[in-house]
Each structure stands twice: as structure tokens, then as C-alpha cells.
Scaffold this motif. Structure first.
Motif, short mmCIF file in Angstrom:
data_model
loop_
_atom_site.label_atom_id
_atom_site.label_comp_id
_atom_site.label_asym_id
_atom_site.label_seq_id
_atom_site.Cartn_x
_atom_site.Cartn_y
_atom_site.Cartn_z
N PRO A 142 0.84 -1.20 0.00
CA PRO A 142 0.00 0.00 0.00
C PRO A 142 0.87 1.26 0.00
O PRO A 142 1.99 1.24 0.55
N HIS A 143 0.41 2.32 -0.61
CA HIS A 143 1.10 3.61 -0.56
C HIS A 143 0.08 4.70 -0.30
O HIS A 143 -1.10 4.54 -0.59
N SER A 144 0.60 5.84 0.20
CA SER A 144 -0.32 6.95 0.44
C SER A 144 0.19 8.18 -0.29
O SER A 144 1.30 8.21 -0.82
N CYS A 156 4.45 10.00 -0.06
CA CYS A 156 3.87 8.86 0.67
C CYS A 156 4.17 9.07 2.15
O CYS A 156 5.27 9.47 2.52
N MET A 196 9.92 8.22 -2.34
CA MET A 196 8.53 8.47 -2.74
C MET A 196 8.06 9.86 -2.30
O MET A 196 7.20 10.01 -1.42
N MET A 200 4.14 6.67 4.39
CA MET A 200 4.87 5.56 4.99
C MET A 200 6.33 5.99 4.92
O MET A 200 6.92 6.11 3.83
N HIS A 244 9.09 4.49 2.86
CA HIS A 244 8.92 4.68 1.42
C HIS A 244 9.37 6.09 1.02
O HIS A 244 10.03 6.29 0.00
CU LIG Z 1 4.51 4.27 0.06
#
Ligand SMILES: [Cu+2]
Length: 475
Positions: A401-403, A457, A467, A459, A462
């Protein structure tokens, strides 16, 4: 109300229960100090409220980022990094009353203060170029012209920030306004911030930070205490859940012995109150997100103990997060109105953009549109006061998953995979998590301030591994 199987199915749909492609994420082994810490032996710490100097026209906070010692696991001392050397303090601010933070950095590393969810001028946003060197100071100006919401403050240096946050450098910034104060929601001691995160401790109780082992953080902390208990009155509480973990998503339910769990009435998300309350049996809380719920403990007799559980615990972990012990009765004049706060009109989209987010196994980096972060590159140039719709596509081939968290402005979730957002996402947000193979559309409009801001992102591993992008807001 959903039963347990339906809850688990929903959690699986959110990607919280499936994990790495190889199968379930298997937790690391707890250290001796972690294994010796039984759940619900430590009381919840209600966040320490920092007191400002009240000056004409604004509140002044003099903060230091520095190390301190705290007892987190009973019988041990942990070296932490904190604002004024403490874990998870609280700033309470009022709309249209600006806050000035004079920050002196007493850490051995550079520091850049970011107010997550804050609508602030670029020089106060904590751009990685605007770092405070060790021993240096900088002032940050927060106009507080935005609506009431639960924000949080953390580092944004882009080389040490994930570790700084991990070691405790995080504060809640609670912004109120007259609109919200006029509502009959629970207030005062019945309005409680809960910062949730995970951590790994060694045998002596020291933090262990390994960016590459997010699955090996077996100790869940709430406001810096391991799986605490909280003595509550048999009445309604407003609980402001903030996920300050580097990587971990929570899928929370309150176990009251019934199949579906206690009713959690979600009233707010990242950008403040929802248009209407959203009752649910369980809710997801990804890193950087805030979800606020009202729980009515008057449904339970004094003596009842309810465990907040994480249904997305890794294989080998137990689900407990904290426990609510109903210990007394109390009068309760509070209520949750049937309507809360409408979402503002963000206009009609004039610009559309796409963001593909994915881990790249070849380079070992996390990428946005095929590129890792480059501080010398401007990726997009949104125009001030122009409405945009962004499509975020998670094309990760490893199922991660990524945000996406754009700075400066809150957004409205237009759709997820073409469908209307769930009621709990129908308000203003600033961080959205998208499962691998899925997409989301968000609408936003940058206002008031120009200059280079980040989107990334949340996280943090990441983000550290590339990211993040840079947008220059232009006139
Ligand atoms: Cu991510």
C-alpha cells in the motif's frame, strides 16, 4: 453493525490483512524487555499541554528539540527525542489566533518542523532546504485561518525525519474554532488525543530503529505508553486517533464482547468534522491519518473493560492496542448532532494529474511516476486558486500500500476505484492510502501561498527511499 467475519473481509479489502506477496507478514520476536511488559499494566498518559506566552495578536511557543529519558517499558529507561524532551505533547490553538513557534534545535542532527495538515506560508512549512542546524533556531508562523482539525507536528528534514519521529519527536496540534465549540460534542477531559504507533525495544528498553524492518516493531504505544489502560466514566468520549507510526496501518475495533464490537461513531477525519457522523464497527487508520470517534461508554456497566484491538495485527502478534476500564458514572450533556460540517465547495476541476506510486524492485526505491525524489527538481506547478483533480494509482507489483500527502491544502476524496468514498472519508483529508492495484481521485485547490511544497507517501520508509515530489505553487 458488521459481524467479525464481515469486519475481517473489509479489512482484507483495505489491504490491511493481506501483506507481503509471500503471505502474511510475520512479526519479529519481542526482546526480553518487550516480552516482560504485559498489556494493560501501565495507565494511559493524557498528553501534556504546552502553555504559550500570550502576546498581543498571537501565542508564542518556545520549543526545543532535544533528547530526554522516559520510562516506556516498566523497569527500563529509554532515550527519546522529543519537543522539550517529552513524548507526544499537545498544543491547543484557536482559529484566527496565530501561533509563533520559536524552535531551537538541541539535537545532533538538522531539523525542519512541519505542521502536518497546516495551511501555512512556505517558509514555515519545514521544507527540507530550510533545516535548522544543530544549535540553531528558527521561527515558524502558523496563521490558523483554517477550520478546526487535529493536526500534528513532526520533522521533515528528509534524511533523519523518519528516525526522529520514531524516537518520539511528535506533537499533536489541536486547532479549534467557534463552529466546533458550539456543537454539543464531548469536551474537556472527555476529549482525548490518542497517538498510536509501534516500536521495537532492545533487552534494556532502548529504541531499536531499522528502516528496513517495519514488521519487527512488536510494541504498540499509545501516547508513548505500551498497551495502556484508561479509566473512563460511563458516558460519551471524543477520541482523536492519530497514527504517528512510520509504516503500520491499524484496523481498529473496540471489543465489547459482541460480534461486531462497540459502535464507533466517526465524527472527523484529517481536515476536521465530517458532513455527518459515520457509525461503524471498525475503522482503518494509516500513517499520518487522523480519525476521530465518539464512544458511548454509558452502554456498559461500571466494571466493564473494553479492549481496543488492531484486527490487522501481523502473524505472531496479539491484537491489543489499549483497554478502556469503565470505573465510574458521570453526568453527560453531550451528544452527536445528526449533521456536523459541510465540505466547502472546491469548484470545478480545470486541471487533471496522475500519480503512479510503486516500489521499484530493480532500484530498491519507491517511486512517484517512475522517479525518486530530487530536491533540485520541480515536478508540478499548480496554479493558485485553480481546482485540480489528482488520480493516484498504486501500481505496486509487490502488493505494497502507498499513500499520498500533499502539503498546504486539504482535499476531498472524489472516488475510490470509481466509487463514491465511504462516509468516513466524506470530509476533508490530507493523507490518502491506496491499495496495490487500486486508485483514488482527490480534488483540491491551492490557496493563499506560493512557493515549493512537498507531496509524498506517508509511509516514512517509502518516503525516505524516494517516494516524494515537489510542487511549486505559482500565481
Ligand atoms: Cu509508500
Amino acid at each position: 453493525m458488521l459481524n467479525r467475519r464481515q469486519l475481517l473481509r473489509r479489512g482484507a479489502a483495505l489491504g490491511l490483512l493481506v501483506a507481503a506477496p509471500a503471505g502474511l507478514i510475520v512479526a519479529g520476536r519481542p526482546s526480553r524487555a518487550e516480552a516482560a511488559t504485559a498489556p494493560f499494566t501501565v495507565p494511559l498518559a493524557v498528553p501534556k499541554r504546552l502553555r504559550p506566552t500570550r502576546l498581543p495578536g498571537h501565542d508564542l511557543y518556545r520549543l526545543q528539540t532535544r533528547e530526554g529519558d522516559a520510562t516506556i517499558l516498566p523497569g527500563t529507561r529509554t532515550r527519546i527525542r522529543g519537543f522539550n524532551g517529552v513524548l507526544a505533547p499537545l498544543i491547543v490553538a484557536h482559529r484566527d489566533r496565530p501561533v509563533l513557534v520559536e524552535l531551537s534545535n538541541e539535537l545532533a542532527d538538522p531539523f525542519a518542523l512541519h505542521l502536518h495538515g497546516g495551511h501555512v506560508p512556505v517558509r514555515s512549512d519545514g521544507h527540507p532546504r530550510d533545516q535548522i542546524r544543530p544549535g540553531g533556531r528558527r521561527s515558524y508562523y502558523y496563521p490558523n485561518t483554517q477550520r478546526a482539525s487535529t493536526l500534528w507536528m513532526h520533522d521533515h528534514t528528509h534524511h533523519a525525519h523518519a528516525e526522529n519521529i520514531y524516537r518520539g519527536l511528535s506533537a499533536t496540534y489541536l486547532l479549534t474554532d467557534r463552529f466546533e465549540e458550539a456543537l454539543p460534542l464531548p469536551k474537556g477531559q472527555y476529549d482525548v488525543v490518542l497517538q498510536l504507533r509501534d516500536a521495537k525495544f532492545d533487552d534494556n528498553g532502548a529504541f531499536v530503529y531499522d528502516m528496513h524492518k517495519p514488521e519487527d516493531r512488536p510494541t504498540i504505544l499509545v501516547n508513548g505508553r505500551p498497551k495502556p489502560y484508561f479509566e473512563v466514566a460511563a458516558r460519551k468520549y471524543r477520541l482523536r486517533l492519530v497514527n504517528t507510526a512510520n509504516e503500520r496501518g491499524f484496523f481498529l475495533r473496540l471489543n465489547d464482547g459482541t460480534q461486531g464490537g462497540a459502535e464507533l461513531v466517526q465524527i472527523a477525519t484529517d481536515g476536521g468534522l465530517l458532513p455527518a457522523p459515520a457509525p461503524t464497527g471498525a475503522l482503518a487508520l494509516w500513517p499520518g491519518e487522523r480519525n476521530e470517534i465518539v464512544v458511548d461508554f454509558s452502554r456498559y456497566p461500571v466494571g466493564t473493560k473494553l479492549v481496543l484491538e488492531n484486527l490487522a495485527a501481523f502473524e505472531g502478534e496479539t491484537p491489543e492496542v489499549m483497554r478502556f476500564d469503565v470505573v465510574r458514572t458521570a453526568p453527560d450533556a453531550s451528544s452527536v448532532p445528526a449533521t456536523l460540517r459541510p465540505v466547502p465547495d472546491l469548484g470545478t476541476a480545470q486541471v487533471r494529474r496522475e500519480f503512479h506510486v510503486a516500489f521499484d524492485p530493480a532500484s530498491g526505491q519507491h517511486l512517484i511516476n517512475g522517479k525518486p525524489f530530487d530536491i533540485n527538481r520541480i515536478d508540478i506547478r499548480p496554479r493558485l486558486d485553480v481546482t485540480e483533480v489528482w488520480t493516484i494509482r498504486n501500481s505496486d507489483t509487490l502488493g505494497i500500500p502507498h499513500s499520498l500527502h500533499p502539503h498546504l491544502e486539504h482535499f476531498r476524496v472524489v472516488s475510490r476505484d470509481g466509487r463514491a468514498p465511504a462516509p468516513g472519508e466524506a470530509g476533508l483529508k490530507d493523507t490518502i492510502t491506496v491499495m496495490a492495484g487500486q486508485s483514488a481521485e482527490i480534488m483540491l485547490r491551492f490557496t493563499d501561498y506560493t512557493g515549493p511544497y512537498m507531496y509524498h507517501c506517508h509511509m516514512l520508509g517509502h518516503q525516505m527511499m524516494g517516494m516524494m515530489g515537489q510542487m511549486e505553487i505559482v500565481k
